[in-house]
Design a protein around this motif. Structure first.
Motif, mmCIF file in Angstrom:
data_model
loop_
_atom_site.group_PDB
_atom_site.id
_atom_site.type_symbol
_atom_site.label_atom_id
_atom_site.label_comp_id
_atom_site.label_asym_id
_atom_site.label_seq_id
_atom_site.Cartn_x
_atom_site.Cartn_y
_atom_site.Cartn_z
ATOM 1 N N PHE A 175 0.813 -1.224 0.000
ATOM 2 C CA PHE A 175 0.000 0.000 0.000
ATOM 3 C C PHE A 175 0.849 1.278 0.000
ATOM 4 O O PHE A 175 0.311 2.360 0.245
ATOM 5 C CB PHE A 175 -0.937 -0.006 1.216
ATOM 6 C CG PHE A 175 -1.865 -1.188 1.256
ATOM 7 C CD1 PHE A 175 -2.761 -1.428 0.227
ATOM 8 C CD2 PHE A 175 -1.842 -2.078 2.327
ATOM 9 C CE1 PHE A 175 -3.617 -2.516 0.257
ATOM 10 C CE2 PHE A 175 -2.696 -3.173 2.375
ATOM 11 C CZ PHE A 175 -3.590 -3.390 1.333
ATOM 12 N N SER A 176 2.154 1.150 -0.269
ATOM 13 C CA SER A 176 3.005 2.343 -0.287
ATOM 14 C C SER A 176 2.519 3.312 -1.355
ATOM 15 O O SER A 176 2.130 2.913 -2.457
ATOM 16 C CB SER A 176 4.468 1.961 -0.552
ATOM 17 O OG SER A 176 4.602 1.288 -1.790
ATOM 18 N N GLY A 177 2.524 4.599 -1.006
ATOM 19 C CA GLY A 177 2.065 5.627 -1.939
ATOM 20 C C GLY A 177 0.563 5.751 -2.011
ATOM 21 O O GLY A 177 0.028 6.570 -2.770
ATOM 22 N N PRO A 183 6.745 10.723 4.317
ATOM 23 C CA PRO A 183 7.240 10.954 2.943
ATOM 24 C C PRO A 183 6.846 9.841 1.976
ATOM 25 O O PRO A 183 6.666 10.084 0.785
ATOM 26 C CB PRO A 183 8.764 11.017 3.125
ATOM 27 C CG PRO A 183 8.973 11.336 4.565
ATOM 28 C CD PRO A 183 7.835 10.709 5.301
ATOM 29 N N GLY A 184 6.738 8.603 2.483
ATOM 30 C CA GLY A 184 6.383 7.475 1.609
ATOM 31 C C GLY A 184 4.894 7.344 1.361
ATOM 32 O O GLY A 184 4.467 6.414 0.680
ATOM 33 N N ARG A 185 4.112 8.285 1.893
ATOM 34 C CA ARG A 185 2.655 8.277 1.745
ATOM 35 C C ARG A 185 2.079 6.893 2.092
ATOM 36 O O ARG A 185 1.334 6.289 1.353
ATOM 37 C CB ARG A 185 2.251 8.687 0.331
ATOM 38 C CG ARG A 185 2.570 10.143 0.007
ATOM 39 C CD ARG A 185 2.199 10.503 -1.427
ATOM 40 N NE ARG A 185 0.817 10.140 -1.724
ATOM 41 C CZ ARG A 185 0.434 9.533 -2.837
ATOM 42 N NH1 ARG A 185 1.334 9.207 -3.757
ATOM 43 N NH2 ARG A 185 -0.834 9.256 -3.048
ATOM 44 N N HIS A 186 2.475 6.408 3.292
ATOM 45 C CA HIS A 186 1.967 5.129 3.768
ATOM 46 C C HIS A 186 0.558 5.308 4.326
ATOM 47 O O HIS A 186 0.104 6.433 4.531
ATOM 48 C CB HIS A 186 2.910 4.566 4.837
ATOM 49 C CG HIS A 186 4.251 4.190 4.291
ATOM 50 N ND1 HIS A 186 4.447 3.116 3.464
ATOM 51 C CD2 HIS A 186 5.477 4.763 4.465
ATOM 52 C CE1 HIS A 186 5.723 3.029 3.132
ATOM 53 N NE2 HIS A 186 6.369 4.024 3.729
ATOM 54 N N ARG A 187 -0.083 4.181 4.582
ATOM 55 C CA ARG A 187 -1.409 4.233 5.163
ATOM 56 C C ARG A 187 -1.541 3.121 6.204
ATOM 57 O O ARG A 187 -0.799 2.123 6.179
ATOM 58 C CB ARG A 187 -2.491 4.080 4.097
ATOM 59 C CG ARG A 187 -2.535 2.738 3.379
ATOM 60 C CD ARG A 187 -3.926 2.428 2.897
ATOM 61 N NE ARG A 187 -4.839 2.378 4.036
ATOM 62 C CZ ARG A 187 -6.019 3.010 4.069
ATOM 63 N NH1 ARG A 187 -6.434 3.706 3.033
ATOM 64 N NH2 ARG A 187 -6.796 2.921 5.143
#
Length: 491
Positions: A175-177, A183-187
């Motif tokens: 689910f990266s981005g 900064p890695g827009r993780h969730r």
């Protein structure tokens, strides 16, 4: 001259082979994923997915990533260090030559000396699982294009921390981005697990009392089985290094070699003690143990995994039902992602009939025992380094195909991300779903988990064998079905 030339060529060939030998690919189930994931059977030609076929569901059964040694094995290495010091001291007191003893022996300490905890997911294991998550998403973008919801992408794991940490690392890659964290827009995402006391899907091996009794009773027999190999290699190393090694030393040094090569990328210490031929024998010894304890050596090993097989098939049936019912995207499951242990992945591979030789699949269908994996230098398919390395995995991808196809739904089976033949489906990796159920799944469903794991509940225990041969090779069955964890450690 002809004889001399042949000898020279043989020596040159062996030298070249030894030069190409990378011990990191021969560590059985301690092998890192990246070292072996692209090793495939070149004689097998994967299927071309027909035009118009599209993936609608994915099942993943994965082993955790590379882990550190357990507390028990760390103590073993500290004992090894102490014994080496004693041997060196004894040799000096007796004025024996130490010129052939490896220099690193003199001041060696276990890299894990003083560490209080063990068995956790290593940083290399985190990276393995993270990259696997990215790889799965990139390979099947149409399956992972929905907005995340735990009912659409359930992630399941055992309660053992290295397995749950592997699930988290995989999910971060998958689910990266896709989120807004850092900064890695993780969730954030959910990871669920069953209690150890009731997890018959991913921890069936620890919930089956019959199996636990079998495994406990066969340990002395297997120790006898590997004794000649350890004796042979102990003798060879004692002569080579003029050092009074014991079988336990050799066993511990082989374990050290595996840990150094896998975790530290160190191959010039413990691993350098062994020749490639000796490594091959030690690897085969580990592979044989995996075959006997977790694989095709006894049908109970994999038939107790039927609850997992049922769960996989049920998820595919539900995916077909959702498609046939024209359910709205985002309202049904598109992938079921599971993270467990070698004791989970190996039996599941056996249920699918993978890594069999010749007519072995037919022998299994007739419930006949299989021969042991061939001893080196003979070639074999059954290798721990490819069957269940760290992060080893099986993916079953359900495809929907056009109405004019031979079948409307197909199962594509991948092992370590590569297509693999299924003997139960005519040796193909792309199997009509109904054929998959009829030929591969159905024969196992006649074996009920509770019946298998409560076998001979009311029968008296058999009398001990007097003959050494049956003691070595006969597997004894126990009683009861207690899903409490055993004292051994899962791989």
């Amino acid at each position: 001259m002809a004889v001399i030339l042949l000898l020279f060529l043989a020596l040159f060939s062996n030298s070249k082979a030894d030069g190409d030998f990378d011990v990191r690919r021969h560590l059985s189930t301690v092998t890192r994923y990246g070292a072996v994931k692209d090793i495939v059977d070149n004689s097998f030609i994967p299927s071309d997915i027909p035009d118009g076929c599209s993936p609608i569901h994915l099942n993943l059964v994965a082993r955790h990533g590379t882990r550190s040694p357990t507390k028990k094995r760390m103590r073993e290495l500290e004992n090894l260090a102490s014994h080496i010091k004693e041997l060196i001291k004894d040799a000096k007191e007796r004025d024996l030559s130490l010129q052939n003893v490896p220099a690193w022996f003199h001041k060696w300490e276990s890299p894990w000396k003083g560490k209080l905890k063990g068995g956790e997911l290593d940083i290399k294991g985190e990276e393995e699982m993270y990259q696997l998550g990215i790889s799965v998403r990139e390979r099947f973008p149409d399956l992972f294009n929905e907005e995340y919801h735990p009912d659409v992408y359930p992630i399941k794991t055992t309660q053992v921390p290295r397995a749950s940490a592997s699930a988290v690392a995989f999910g971060m890659g998958l689910f990266s981005g896709k989120g807004s964290l850092g900064p890695g827009r993780h969730r954030a995402f959910a990871v669920t697990s069953e209690s150890r006391a009731s997890d018959t899907i991913l921890r069936f091996f620890d919930c089956c009392q019959t199996y636990k009794n079998v495994r406990k009773n066969q340990e002395p027999a297997f120790d006898k089985l590997k004794e000649p190999i350890l004796t042979e290699i102990t003798s060879s190393l004692a002569k080579r290094y003029e050092f009074n090694f014991t079988r336990q030393d050799i066993s511990s040094l082989w374990f050290l070699c595996k840990q150094e090569a896998s975790l530290l990328d160190t191959t010039d210490q413990a691993c350098s003690l062994f020749s490639p031929a000796e490594v091959a024998l030690l690897e085969w010894m580990d592979d044989l143990q995996m075959f006997i304890v977790k694989g095709y050596g006894k049908s109970l090993n994999y038939r107790m995994g039927v609850p997992l097989l049922k769960d996989v098939v049920q998820s595919m049936d539900e995916a077909i039902k959702a498609r046939e019912g024209n359910q709205v995207p985002g309202s049904y499951e598109k992938a079921r992602l599971r993270f467990a242990h070698a004791e989970t992945v190996v039996p599941f591979s056996c249920l699918l009939g993978l890594f069999l030789e010749g007519s072995d699949f037919e022998r299994i269908q007739r419930e006949e025992p299989l021969d042991y994996p061939l001893k080196p230098p003979q070639k074999r398919k059954w290798r721990g380094s490819t069957v269940a390395p760290f992060a080893g995995n099986n993916m079953l991808v359900l495809y929907s195909c056009p109405a004019n196809s031979s079948s409307k739904y197909f199962v594509h089976v991948l092992h370590n991300e590569h297509p693999i033949p299924m003997p139960g489906c005519g040796g193909t990796d792309f199997c009509p779903f109904q054929v998959f159920k009829d030929k591969i799944v159905q024969p196992h469903l006649k074996h009920d988990y509770d019946t298998l794991c409560n076998a001979n509940l009311d029968q008296p225990k058999p009398k001990p064998e007097t003959s050494k041969v049956p003691q070595l090779f006969r597997w004894l069955f126990g009683w009861g079905n207690d899903c409490t964890p055993s004292h051994r450690v899962e791989l």
